[in-house]
Design a protein around this motif. Structure first.
Motif, PDB file in Angstrom:
ATOM      1  N   LEU A   1     -39.601 -22.461  11.048  1.00 22.57           N
ATOM      2  CA  LEU A   1     -40.722 -23.225  11.606  1.00 22.57           C
ATOM      3  C   LEU A   1     -40.326 -24.022  12.841  1.00 22.57           C
ATOM      4  O   LEU A   1     -41.188 -24.599  13.505  1.00 22.57           O
ATOM      5  CB  LEU A   1     -41.279 -24.178  10.547  1.00 22.57           C
TER       6      LEU A   1
ATOM      7  N   PRO B   1     -48.488 -22.073   9.408  1.00 20.61           N
ATOM      8  CA  PRO B   1     -47.164 -21.505   9.141  1.00 20.61           C
ATOM      9  C   PRO B   1     -47.113 -20.005   9.408  1.00 20.61           C
ATOM     10  O   PRO B   1     -47.968 -19.253   8.943  1.00 20.61           O
ATOM     11  CB  PRO B   1     -46.957 -21.806   7.649  1.00 20.61           C
TER      12      PRO B   1
ATOM     13  N   VAL C   1     -44.130 -24.887   3.150  1.00 17.89           N
ATOM     14  CA  VAL C   1     -43.291 -25.455   4.209  1.00 17.89           C
ATOM     15  C   VAL C   1     -42.458 -26.615   3.663  1.00 17.89           C
ATOM     16  O   VAL C   1     -42.883 -27.329   2.756  1.00 17.89           O
ATOM     17  CB  VAL C   1     -44.146 -25.950   5.388  1.00 17.89           C
TER      18      VAL C   1
ATOM     19  N   TYR D   1     -43.049 -30.573   8.518  1.00 17.10           N
ATOM     20  CA  TYR D   1     -44.225 -29.880   9.058  1.00 17.10           C
ATOM     21  C   TYR D   1     -45.284 -30.925   9.401  1.00 17.10           C
ATOM     22  O   TYR D   1     -45.570 -31.821   8.601  1.00 17.10           O
ATOM     23  CB  TYR D   1     -44.750 -28.884   8.025  1.00 17.10           C
TER      24      TYR D   1
END
Length: 792
Positions: free
Chosen positions: A231, A490, A508, A512
């Motif tokens: 990410l 995501p 996640v 995040y």
């Protein structure tokens, strides 16, 4: 003489009774033969139909899977899909649209009124009616072609037995009917309405500590679908709290009427319910190309939810799992890409307690009831959504409104699924998912060029200063601030480790920037942990057979975690002592022949009910909550009415209840307590599953392996130990040779209980076998072809 006369009369009576029985059997056989003759669809020869521009062939393979080939237009292929859906599953389709419309009472009588009240109050059909204007012109064309095909199938006059038993004929199909079931799927797969209702009750009875005991947060360090590296995260986790609204008991009970109605329709969230999918990059496989697997866990019904199909037009080439009543392939592949889905389960629902004086609108819903007068239902609505606290009972306190993404206009999810059917590469895939609204899904991706990826599309609300886990005031202080932008949802493309695993676990890690859900939204991490462990045991050389073994795995990590606590139990009787002796050497593999699996799952069900004295009957905690209680000697173990002060007492008492129940059901010899004697799949009919004189014809059952939170999910239903939810469909797609891919459904293609393919996949599914997911006719076995020719 008198004796001889009595014997003569007795003989005549006996012969007369025999003849009566024989005549009854002949009559029953005649009815069955008549039903079969009048309900079996035509699958060979040629029929002329209006609505297509060129000839279409429908070749059913040895398992009844249609392989549709249309040369003139993609719309003709979609017409044929509607046609075969109507041929094989007309009753299921009609039942599903009646659910969406809240019109079950018309054919089932007043027993279905609670369901209709729930369905009308939430407004599923009203939401479905807003879909079509938002869709692209291509989607509307394909949907209409499908609708015309459904009506052509219904016009063949081969009515399913259910229609004749209930005494009605299905109405013509409409384009809205072709999209309406998607709203019920969104309910089944999206939202935390039930957790909010339970949470407010728990908070009032047990306080904040009790909330974490009954609805435990996702464990620290448990696997997430994407890593911080994937990410690109650098920040820290954000926390949200904020003001909540505690509801009185009467309001909570009113809200629970919806949950009861939904549960009776098979629409419920149960512990361990979820799905698995994963994609393996070529660097980990023997072929050097990706392998993609998926098995959505849903209610196991008769007929089964899914319908396997191979649909090919000039540019539309898709094969996989379809849903009767919905156009297009939902899960599967085309010639270049493959995809699978599991539920993200973001928090997309909120309960608002409306203040006095809040502006409400009203509408009156007229529910027609078979054999009874019509029922008028007044539905109120606020700016947030329908008032869901007074259905069928009048106002019972605070007015609670439901806000949910799936009830809002502008749902373009059908554009997304049609886009997937046509997608040729990652960019096409992503472009299609931009149109996705609800229910949010974990999409895994692979293509023939060797690329893999993952995306979690859908409308997810942005909340500032509150987390959405509990009801909030509707005074304007807790409003959504739009939705997470699509580009920031995501996703990953060609991850470096060549593996993406999803099992409804947290998506996640910390850092995040948006809240997909609150800390309690995610499923327990057991399945994700087990899948990842099995797939990474081999760093390279993974094959389809390896993936099959993972998909079918029945080893319980719940047993691994609970084992130290359970084995420390002090037995209260001889049967309890025998059970503990057996469990000491068990490896946790929940097979049908295992006695230990039966003892463990029955004991776990007892422990999951430990909060019912505090929170009322029907409350069940999940496996993680049980573990937390045993670790901390938690409050739920205590039961003043039975004199239990700690978890040691709860373990002893619950084990004694468990072995007593198993002994009563299976006999005193523990060696005969094999799991498969109790743990059987319950693929029951929605309307007739509980009708004794018909259940034998419509229900289907077989022993099954697996249990609560195993990869091959097969959670036993508390009380009956039967499996009502599980892998409703399995697929494994080999991107090195698409025609070596495999799939299987939980029951069979047919909906007609007198047909040839109503349950012929069940034995394969239960034993871990698959069908060839092939577009090559050499893999189809014995075939029968029906040609559709255009006419006026």
């Amino acid at each position: 003489m008198a004796l001889r006369t009595r014997r003569s009369w007795a003989g005549r009576l006996g012969r007369g009774l025999l003849w009566a029985v024989l005549l009854l059997l002949v009559a029953v056989l005649a009815v069955i033969l008549w039903l079969k003759a009048t309900s079996t669809p035509r699958v060979q020869g040629t029929v002329t139909l209006a609505g297509i521009e060129g000839p279409v062939t429908v070749t059913r393979d040895g398992w009844g899977v249609p392989h549709i080939r249309a040369g003139a237009r993609d719309e003709d292929a979609m017409f044929a899909l509607g046609f075969v859906h109507a041929q094989d599953r007309a009753w299921q389709m009609d039942f599903q649209r009646r659910v969406a419309q809240g019109r079950l009472s018309e054919v089932l009588g007043e027993a279905a009124l609670p369901q209709d009240r729930f369905l009308r109050t939430w407004g599923f059909q009203r939401a479905a009616q807003s879909i079509l204007p938002a869709l692209s012109e291509r989607s509307r064309r394909l949907i209409h072609a499908y609708t015309v095909g459904v009506n052509a199938g219904l016009a063949q006059g081969k009515l399913a037995p259910e229609f004749r038993i209930l005494g009605y004929t299905p109405e013509p199909w409409t384009d809205v009917d072709s999209v309406s079931w998607s709203k019920l799927m969104a309910y089944d797969l999206g939202g935390n309405y039930d957790d909010e209702v339970l949470g407010t009750h728990v908070l009032k009875r047990l306080g904040a500590r009790g909330l974490n005991e009954v609805l435990p947060p996702y464990p620290q360090g448990a696997p997430t679908i994407l890593s911080r590296d994937e990410l690109g995260l650098t920040g820290r986790a954000t926390r949200a709290g904020g003001q909540t609204a505690v509801l009185p008991a009467a309001t909570v009970q009113a809200l629970r009427t919806h949950l009861a109605a939904a549960r009776s329709l098979g629409l419920e969230r149960v512990p361990g319910k979820g799905s698995n999918d994963w994609v393996i990059g070529g660097q980990r496989t023997a072929s050097g190309k990706p392998i993609l697997a998926d098995d959505p866990h849903l209610a196991l019904t008769s007929p089964m939810l899914w319908y396997l199909a191979d649909v090919r037009g000039p540019t539309l080439h898709a094969i996989g799992a379809t849903i009767p009543g919905l156009p297009g392939v939902v899960i599967g592949r085309n010639d270049r890409i493959a995809w699978g889905v599991t539920n993200v389960n973001p928090d997309v629902q909120d309960l608002y307690v409306e203040p006095e004086g809040a502006k409400l609108t009203e509408r009156v819903e007229v529910i027609r009831v078979k054999g009874r007068p019509d029922v008028r239902l007044t539905v109120r609505q606020s700016a947030h959504g329908p008032i869901v606290s007074d259905v069928g009972a009048g106002e019972v306190g605070p007015r609670v409104a439901l806000k949910w993404t799936a009830l809002q206009p502008g749902d373009t999810t059908f554009d997304a699924f049609f886009g997937l059917n046509y997608a040729q590469n990652w960019q096409d895939f992503v472009t299609a998912l931009e149109r996705y609204v609800a229910p949010s899904q974990n999409f895994v991706y692979a293509d023939v060029d060797g690329n893999t990826g993952y995306y979690a599309p859908g409308r997810v609300p942005i909340r500032r200063g509150w987390d959405g886990s509990l009801p909030v005031p509707g005074d304007g202080t807790r409003e959504w601030q739009g939705f997470i932008p699509f580009a920031r949802l995501p996703h990953t493309y060609n991850p470096a480790d060549g593996l993406v695993v999803t099992a409804n676990n947290k998506v996640v890690p910390g850092g995040y920037p948006f809240a997909l859900g609150n800390i309690r939204n995610w499923s327990e991490p057991y399945r994700a942990e087990r899948i990842t462990s099995l797939l990474t045991a081999k760093s390279t050389g993974l094959t389809v057979d390896d993936v099959k073994r993972v998909q079918l795995d029945t080893v319980s990590l719940v047993w691994r975690d609970l084992k130290p606590f359970l084995l420390a139990t002090r037995p209260g009787d001889d049967l309890s002592r025998q059970a503990l002796t057996r469990l000491r050497g068990w490896d946790g593999n929940e097979t049908t022949s295992s006695v230990e699996a039966a003892i463990f799952e029955a004991w776990l069900a007892q422990l999951q009910a430990m909060g019912q004295d505090e929170l009322g009957g029907g409350t069940r905690i999940n496996s993680l909550a049980v573990l937390n209680q045993l670790r901390a000697d938690g409050d739920l173990c205590h039961d003043e009415s039975e004199g239990r002060q700690d978890c040691a007492g709860e373990l002893q008492a619950s084990l004694k209840r468990t072995v007593g129940d198993l002994s009563a059901r299976l006999g005193p010899d523990m060696g005969g307590w094999t799991y498969g004697r109790l743990h059987t799949v319950a693929s029951d009919h929605r309307a007739f599953g509980g009708v004794k004189v018909l259940a034998w014809l419509f229900n289907h059952s077989t022993p099954t392996s697996g249990g609560t939170n195993t990869v091959n999910v097969a959670r036993p239903d508390p009380g009956t130990m039967r499996q009502t939810h599980g892998p409703s469909y399995r697929q494994i797609i080999d991107l090195s040779d698409m025609n070596r891919s495999v799939y299987v459904g939980s029951l069979g293609q047919g909906g007609n209980p007198l047909g040839n393919h109503v349950s012929d996949q069940q034995a394969l599914w239960a034993s871990g076998a698959y069908l060839p997911m092939s577009t090559d006719e050499r893999d189809w076995g014995r075939t029968r072809t029906l040609t559709l020719r255009p006419g006026r």
